[in-house]
Design a protein around this motif. Structure first.
Motif, PDB file in Angstrom:
ATOM      1  N   MET A 127     -89.061 -88.546  -7.086  1.00  0.00           N
ATOM      2  CA  MET A 127     -89.099 -89.170  -8.389  1.00  0.00           C
ATOM      3  C   MET A 127     -90.410 -89.933  -8.549  1.00  0.00           C
ATOM      4  O   MET A 127     -90.933 -90.479  -7.598  1.00  0.00           O
ATOM      5  CB  MET A 127     -87.923 -90.128  -8.566  1.00  0.00           C
ATOM      6  N   GLN A 128     -90.874 -89.959  -9.798  1.00  0.00           N
ATOM      7  CA  GLN A 128     -92.103 -90.660 -10.113  1.00  0.00           C
ATOM      8  C   GLN A 128     -91.889 -91.596 -11.294  1.00  0.00           C
ATOM      9  O   GLN A 128     -90.969 -91.402 -12.088  1.00  0.00           O
ATOM     10  CB  GLN A 128     -93.210 -89.664 -10.444  1.00  0.00           C
ATOM     11  N   ILE A 129     -92.738 -92.590 -11.393  1.00  0.00           N
ATOM     12  CA  ILE A 129     -92.629 -93.561 -12.479  1.00  0.00           C
ATOM     13  C   ILE A 129     -93.187 -92.941 -13.760  1.00  0.00           C
ATOM     14  O   ILE A 129     -94.352 -92.576 -13.821  1.00  0.00           O
ATOM     15  CB  ILE A 129     -93.377 -94.857 -12.141  1.00  0.00           C
ATOM     16  N   ALA A 130     -92.330 -92.863 -14.765  1.00  0.00           N
ATOM     17  CA  ALA A 130     -92.753 -92.334 -16.057  1.00  0.00           C
ATOM     18  C   ALA A 130     -93.137 -93.452 -17.005  1.00  0.00           C
ATOM     19  O   ALA A 130     -93.924 -93.247 -17.930  1.00  0.00           O
ATOM     20  CB  ALA A 130     -91.638 -91.503 -16.678  1.00  0.00           C
ATOM     21  N   TYR A 131     -92.588 -94.662 -16.774  1.00  0.00           N
ATOM     22  CA  TYR A 131     -92.854 -95.778 -17.681  1.00  0.00           C
ATOM     23  C   TYR A 131     -92.685 -97.097 -16.952  1.00  0.00           C
ATOM     24  O   TYR A 131     -91.713 -97.294 -16.239  1.00  0.00           O
ATOM     25  CB  TYR A 131     -91.899 -95.707 -18.873  1.00  0.00           C
ATOM     26  N   ARG A 132     -93.629 -97.996 -17.140  1.00  0.00           N
ATOM     27  CA  ARG A 132     -93.542 -99.362 -16.599  1.00  0.00           C
ATOM     28  C   ARG A 132     -93.203-100.283 -17.769  1.00  0.00           C
ATOM     29  O   ARG A 132     -94.035-100.512 -18.639  1.00  0.00           O
ATOM     30  CB  ARG A 132     -94.861 -99.780 -15.957  1.00  0.00           C
ATOM     31  N   ALA A 170     -81.694 -88.761 -23.877  1.00  0.00           N
ATOM     32  CA  ALA A 170     -81.325 -88.085 -25.120  1.00  0.00           C
ATOM     33  C   ALA A 170     -82.066 -86.761 -25.274  1.00  0.00           C
ATOM     34  O   ALA A 170     -81.611 -85.870 -25.978  1.00  0.00           O
ATOM     35  CB  ALA A 170     -81.607 -88.980 -26.324  1.00  0.00           C
ATOM     36  N   HIS A 171     -83.206 -86.639 -24.592  1.00  0.00           N
ATOM     37  CA  HIS A 171     -83.985 -85.395 -24.611  1.00  0.00           C
ATOM     38  C   HIS A 171     -83.729 -84.547 -23.366  1.00  0.00           C
ATOM     39  O   HIS A 171     -84.505 -83.644 -23.047  1.00  0.00           O
ATOM     40  CB  HIS A 171     -85.477 -85.706 -24.748  1.00  0.00           C
ATOM     41  N   GLY A 172     -82.671 -84.867 -22.628  1.00  0.00           N
ATOM     42  CA  GLY A 172     -82.272 -84.038 -21.489  1.00  0.00           C
ATOM     43  C   GLY A 172     -83.000 -84.316 -20.195  1.00  0.00           C
ATOM     44  O   GLY A 172     -82.969 -83.500 -19.274  1.00  0.00           O
ATOM     45  N   ILE A 173     -83.651 -85.469 -20.086  1.00  0.00           N
ATOM     46  CA  ILE A 173     -84.375 -85.813 -18.865  1.00  0.00           C
ATOM     47  C   ILE A 173     -83.574 -86.869 -18.112  1.00  0.00           C
ATOM     48  O   ILE A 173     -83.302 -87.944 -18.649  1.00  0.00           O
ATOM     49  CB  ILE A 173     -85.791 -86.339 -19.185  1.00  0.00           C
ATOM     50  N   GLU A 174     -83.206 -86.563 -16.889  1.00  0.00           N
ATOM     51  CA  GLU A 174     -82.441 -87.506 -16.075  1.00  0.00           C
ATOM     52  C   GLU A 174     -83.367 -88.628 -15.604  1.00  0.00           C
ATOM     53  O   GLU A 174     -84.484 -88.379 -15.151  1.00  0.00           O
ATOM     54  CB  GLU A 174     -81.848 -86.785 -14.864  1.00  0.00           C
ATOM     55  N   THR A 175     -82.893 -89.883 -15.712  1.00  0.00           N
ATOM     56  CA  THR A 175     -83.724 -91.027 -15.380  1.00  0.00           C
ATOM     57  C   THR A 175     -83.032 -91.948 -14.392  1.00  0.00           C
ATOM     58  O   THR A 175     -81.818 -91.888 -14.199  1.00  0.00           O
ATOM     59  CB  THR A 175     -84.057 -91.857 -16.633  1.00  0.00           C
ATOM     60  N   TYR A 176     -83.838 -92.802 -13.780  1.00  0.00           N
ATOM     61  CA  TYR A 176     -83.350 -93.900 -12.938  1.00  0.00           C
ATOM     62  C   TYR A 176     -84.168 -95.135 -13.299  1.00  0.00           C
ATOM     63  O   TYR A 176     -85.390 -95.091 -13.319  1.00  0.00           O
ATOM     64  CB  TYR A 176     -83.524 -93.570 -11.451  1.00  0.00           C
ATOM     65  N   VAL A 177     -83.470 -96.229 -13.617  1.00  0.00           N
ATOM     66  CA  VAL A 177     -84.158 -97.482 -13.960  1.00  0.00           C
ATOM     67  C   VAL A 177     -84.132 -98.375 -12.736  1.00  0.00           C
ATOM     68  O   VAL A 177     -83.070 -98.706 -12.220  1.00  0.00           O
ATOM     69  CB  VAL A 177     -83.483 -98.186 -15.153  1.00  0.00           C
ATOM     70  N   GLY A 178     -85.309 -98.751 -12.260  1.00  0.00           N
ATOM     71  CA  GLY A 178     -85.422 -99.628 -11.102  1.00  0.00           C
ATOM     72  C   GLY A 178     -85.894-101.010 -11.505  1.00  0.00           C
ATOM     73  O   GLY A 178     -86.524-101.189 -12.538  1.00  0.00           O
ATOM     74  N   GLY A 179     -85.544-101.992 -10.685  1.00  0.00           N
ATOM     75  CA  GLY A 179     -86.012-103.346 -10.917  1.00  0.00           C
ATOM     76  C   GLY A 179     -84.950-104.330 -11.352  1.00  0.00           C
ATOM     77  O   GLY A 179     -85.253-105.456 -11.706  1.00  0.00           O
ATOM     78  N   SER A 229     -89.659-103.784 -14.079  1.00  0.00           N
ATOM     79  CA  SER A 229     -88.771-102.662 -14.387  1.00  0.00           C
ATOM     80  C   SER A 229     -89.571-101.384 -14.602  1.00  0.00           C
ATOM     81  O   SER A 229     -90.558-101.383 -15.331  1.00  0.00           O
ATOM     82  CB  SER A 229     -87.963-102.972 -15.641  1.00  0.00           C
ATOM     83  N   ASN A 230     -89.094-100.318 -13.986  1.00  0.00           N
ATOM     84  CA  ASN A 230     -89.729 -99.017 -14.114  1.00  0.00           C
ATOM     85  C   ASN A 230     -88.685 -97.959 -14.430  1.00  0.00           C
ATOM     86  O   ASN A 230     -87.545 -98.062 -13.997  1.00  0.00           O
ATOM     87  CB  ASN A 230     -90.443 -98.621 -12.819  1.00  0.00           C
ATOM     88  N   VAL A 231     -89.106 -96.932 -15.165  1.00  0.00           N
ATOM     89  CA  VAL A 231     -88.242 -95.788 -15.442  1.00  0.00           C
ATOM     90  C   VAL A 231     -88.774 -94.625 -14.609  1.00  0.00           C
ATOM     91  O   VAL A 231     -89.927 -94.235 -14.756  1.00  0.00           O
ATOM     92  CB  VAL A 231     -88.243 -95.430 -16.943  1.00  0.00           C
ATOM     93  N   HIS A 232     -87.928 -94.109 -13.743  1.00  0.00           N
ATOM     94  CA  HIS A 232     -88.300 -93.012 -12.856  1.00  0.00           C
ATOM     95  C   HIS A 232     -87.679 -91.710 -13.355  1.00  0.00           C
ATOM     96  O   HIS A 232     -86.553 -91.715 -13.850  1.00  0.00           O
ATOM     97  CB  HIS A 232     -87.792 -93.275 -11.433  1.00  0.00           C
ATOM     98  N   VAL A 233     -88.409 -90.622 -13.182  1.00  0.00           N
ATOM     99  CA  VAL A 233     -87.907 -89.284 -13.522  1.00  0.00           C
ATOM    100  C   VAL A 233     -88.257 -88.325 -12.385  1.00  0.00           C
ATOM    101  O   VAL A 233     -89.110 -88.618 -11.550  1.00  0.00           O
ATOM    102  CB  VAL A 233     -88.504 -88.759 -14.853  1.00  0.00           C
ATOM    103  N   ALA A 234     -87.614 -87.167 -12.401  1.00  0.00           N
ATOM    104  CA  ALA A 234     -87.904 -86.141 -11.400  1.00  0.00           C
ATOM    105  C   ALA A 234     -89.327 -85.614 -11.595  1.00  0.00           C
ATOM    106  O   ALA A 234     -89.872 -85.655 -12.707  1.00  0.00           O
ATOM    107  CB  ALA A 234     -86.899 -85.002 -11.513  1.00  0.00           C
ATOM    108  N   ASP A 235     -89.919 -85.134 -10.521  1.00  0.00           N
ATOM    109  CA  ASP A 235     -91.306 -84.666 -10.566  1.00  0.00           C
ATOM    110  C   ASP A 235     -91.534 -83.607 -11.647  1.00  0.00           C
ATOM    111  O   ASP A 235     -92.546 -83.638 -12.350  1.00  0.00           O
ATOM    112  CB  ASP A 235     -91.721 -84.099  -9.210  1.00  0.00           C
ATOM    113  N   GLU A 236     -90.600 -82.684 -11.774  1.00  0.00           N
ATOM    114  CA  GLU A 236     -90.790 -81.596 -12.739  1.00  0.00           C
ATOM    115  C   GLU A 236     -90.643 -82.061 -14.194  1.00  0.00           C
ATOM    116  O   GLU A 236     -91.080 -81.377 -15.111  1.00  0.00           O
ATOM    117  CB  GLU A 236     -89.822 -80.432 -12.461  1.00  0.00           C
ATOM    118  N   ASP A 237     -90.040 -83.222 -14.420  1.00  0.00           N
ATOM    119  CA  ASP A 237     -89.878 -83.746 -15.775  1.00  0.00           C
ATOM    120  C   ASP A 237     -90.953 -84.759 -16.163  1.00  0.00           C
ATOM    121  O   ASP A 237     -90.956 -85.271 -17.284  1.00  0.00           O
ATOM    122  CB  ASP A 237     -88.506 -84.434 -15.916  1.00  0.00           C
TER     123      ASP A 237
END
Length: 105
Positions: free
Chosen positions: A1-6, A22-31, A47-55
């Protein structure tokens, strides 16, 4: 997983995570636990929003659309508009009360 948004705070992180999901991308919120370490003072930047590498590329595209659609922040010259204004006064009053109590005992 990579950070998509800080995010600035945990609420904004969950808003962006909801947008991505809502756009079909699985996320994980850290922090979450780092926010609590600061108590009621609005801690920012943990707080960061993490997503899978391919997304990641699609998520960053959606995030950039989100950021461009946000209204501009109103900047005021007053110190009372700053989030840490009341926290500083609270800490000052707490220190004075502590000193007075030390002198009494």
């Amino acid at each position: 997983m990579q950070i998509a948004y800080r995010a600035r705070d945990i609420t904004e992180a969950h808003i962006v995570a909801g947008l991505l999901e809502a756009h079909g991308i699985e996320t994980y919120v850290g922090g979450h636990y780092l926010q609590g370490a600061m108590g009621e003072i609005g801690a920012a930047g943990f707080s960061n929003v993490h997503v899978a590498d391919e997304d990641l590329s699609r998520a960053r595209q959606l995030v950039s659309e989100y950021e461009s659609s946000r209204p501009a922040t109103v900047v005021s010259g007053s110190d009372e508009d700053r989030p840490d204004f009341y926290a500083r006064w609270f800490l000052l009053v707490l220190a004075v009360v502590g000193l007075v109590l030390l002198q009494l005992y």
